[in-house]
Motif scaffolding. Sequence first.
Motif, PDB file in Angstrom:
ATOM      1  N   UNK A 191      90.708   9.163   2.976  1.00 48.89           N
ATOM      2  CA  UNK A 191      89.323   9.553   2.701  1.00 48.89           C
ATOM      3  C   UNK A 191      89.023  10.961   3.221  1.00 48.89           C
ATOM      4  N   UNK A 192      89.888  11.490   4.071  1.00 49.48           N
ATOM      5  CA  UNK A 192      89.738  12.860   4.541  1.00 49.48           C
ATOM      6  C   UNK A 192      90.275  13.902   3.571  1.00 49.48           C
ATOM      7  N   UNK A 193      91.007  13.459   2.549  1.00 52.63           N
ATOM      8  CA  UNK A 193      91.517  14.395   1.546  1.00 52.63           C
ATOM      9  C   UNK A 193      90.424  14.699   0.524  1.00 52.63           C
ATOM     10  N   UNK A 194      90.256  15.955   0.140  1.00 49.27           N
ATOM     11  CA  UNK A 194      89.155  16.357  -0.745  1.00 49.27           C
ATOM     12  C   UNK A 194      89.080  15.527  -2.037  1.00 49.27           C
ATOM     13  N   UNK A 195      87.876  15.058  -2.323  1.00 47.41           N
ATOM     14  CA  UNK A 195      87.606  14.357  -3.568  1.00 47.41           C
ATOM     15  C   UNK A 195      87.997  12.898  -3.595  1.00 47.41           C
ATOM     16  N   UNK A 196      88.589  12.387  -2.525  1.00 51.88           N
ATOM     17  CA  UNK A 196      89.069  11.002  -2.512  1.00 51.88           C
ATOM     18  C   UNK A 196      87.917  10.021  -2.370  1.00 51.88           C
ATOM     19  N   UNK A 197      87.986   8.969  -3.187  1.00 47.90           N
ATOM     20  CA  UNK A 197      87.049   7.847  -3.085  1.00 47.90           C
ATOM     21  C   UNK A 197      87.871   6.561  -3.022  1.00 47.90           C
ATOM     22  N   UNK A 198      87.267   5.524  -2.480  1.00 49.18           N
ATOM     23  CA  UNK A 198      87.924   4.219  -2.366  1.00 49.18           C
ATOM     24  C   UNK A 198      87.295   3.248  -3.354  1.00 49.18           C
ATOM     25  N   UNK A 199      88.138   2.479  -4.020  1.00 55.29           N
ATOM     26  CA  UNK A 199      87.696   1.507  -5.010  1.00 55.29           C
ATOM     27  C   UNK A 199      88.546   0.250  -4.901  1.00 55.29           C
ATOM     28  N   UNK A 200      87.994  -0.912  -5.276  1.00 49.82           N
ATOM     29  CA  UNK A 200      88.831  -2.115  -5.331  1.00 49.82           C
ATOM     30  C   UNK A 200      89.822  -2.004  -6.492  1.00 49.82           C
ATOM     31  N   UNK A 201      91.008  -2.524  -6.302  1.00 47.21           N
ATOM     32  CA  UNK A 201      92.049  -2.544  -7.337  1.00 47.21           C
ATOM     33  C   UNK A 201      92.768  -3.883  -7.199  1.00 47.21           C
ATOM     34  N   UNK A 202      92.353  -4.852  -8.015  1.00 51.86           N
ATOM     35  CA  UNK A 202      92.846  -6.224  -7.880  1.00 51.86           C
ATOM     36  C   UNK A 202      92.577  -6.665  -6.453  1.00 51.86           C
ATOM     37  N   UNK A 203      93.593  -7.070  -5.692  1.00 48.17           N
ATOM     38  CA  UNK A 203      93.366  -7.502  -4.316  1.00 48.17           C
ATOM     39  C   UNK A 203      93.555  -6.373  -3.308  1.00 48.17           C
ATOM     40  N   UNK A 204      93.773  -5.170  -3.790  1.00 46.34           N
ATOM     41  CA  UNK A 204      94.078  -4.023  -2.931  1.00 46.34           C
ATOM     42  C   UNK A 204      92.906  -3.039  -2.893  1.00 46.34           C
ATOM     43  N   UNK A 205      92.966  -2.112  -1.958  1.00 47.92           N
ATOM     44  CA  UNK A 205      92.038  -0.970  -1.932  1.00 47.92           C
ATOM     45  C   UNK A 205      92.772   0.204  -2.555  1.00 47.92           C
ATOM     46  N   UNK A 206      92.140   0.874  -3.507  1.00 47.49           N
ATOM     47  CA  UNK A 206      92.750   2.032  -4.172  1.00 47.49           C
ATOM     48  C   UNK A 206      92.023   3.300  -3.740  1.00 47.49           C
ATOM     49  N   UNK A 207      92.797   4.348  -3.541  1.00 47.76           N
ATOM     50  CA  UNK A 207      92.255   5.649  -3.175  1.00 47.76           C
ATOM     51  C   UNK A 207      92.601   6.599  -4.304  1.00 47.76           C
ATOM     52  N   UNK A 208      91.578   7.299  -4.816  1.00 49.39           N
ATOM     53  CA  UNK A 208      91.801   8.122  -5.992  1.00 49.39           C
ATOM     54  C   UNK A 208      90.975   9.380  -5.979  1.00 49.39           C
TER      55      UNK A 208
END
Length: 109
Positions: A12-29
């Motif tokens: 989350x410290x990387x520019x533009x990164x957001x966290x979202x659910x991805x099936x049973x995982x947390x996705x960072x994009x």
Amino acid sequence: MVTGSDLRRLALGLPGTTEHPHFDRAAFKVARTYVTLAPDGLTANFRFTPDEQALKCTVAPDAFIPVPNGWGRQGWTTGTLSGLTEAELAAGLRMAWAHAQPSSRRRQR
């Protein structure tokens, strides 16, 4: 040794990164997903190129293995967080993050 909380903080410290659910995982994009975190916080799947995957798996075979399917052949790599230092995790995240940029930004690099 790092944890899922460390991965979340660094990602989350990387520019533009957001966290979202991805099936049973947390996705960072950014424009696309570059890492997913397992629900137990013990492993993460990184978006590397096949060449980057080969390097990571050779240099740190106790920490990195290809995802065992077609995604793995594309470079997706499972990292065991307890086998990584914070510096290794940060380097892997930055490498994967670079592949998640919008197409126009990747061309500028």
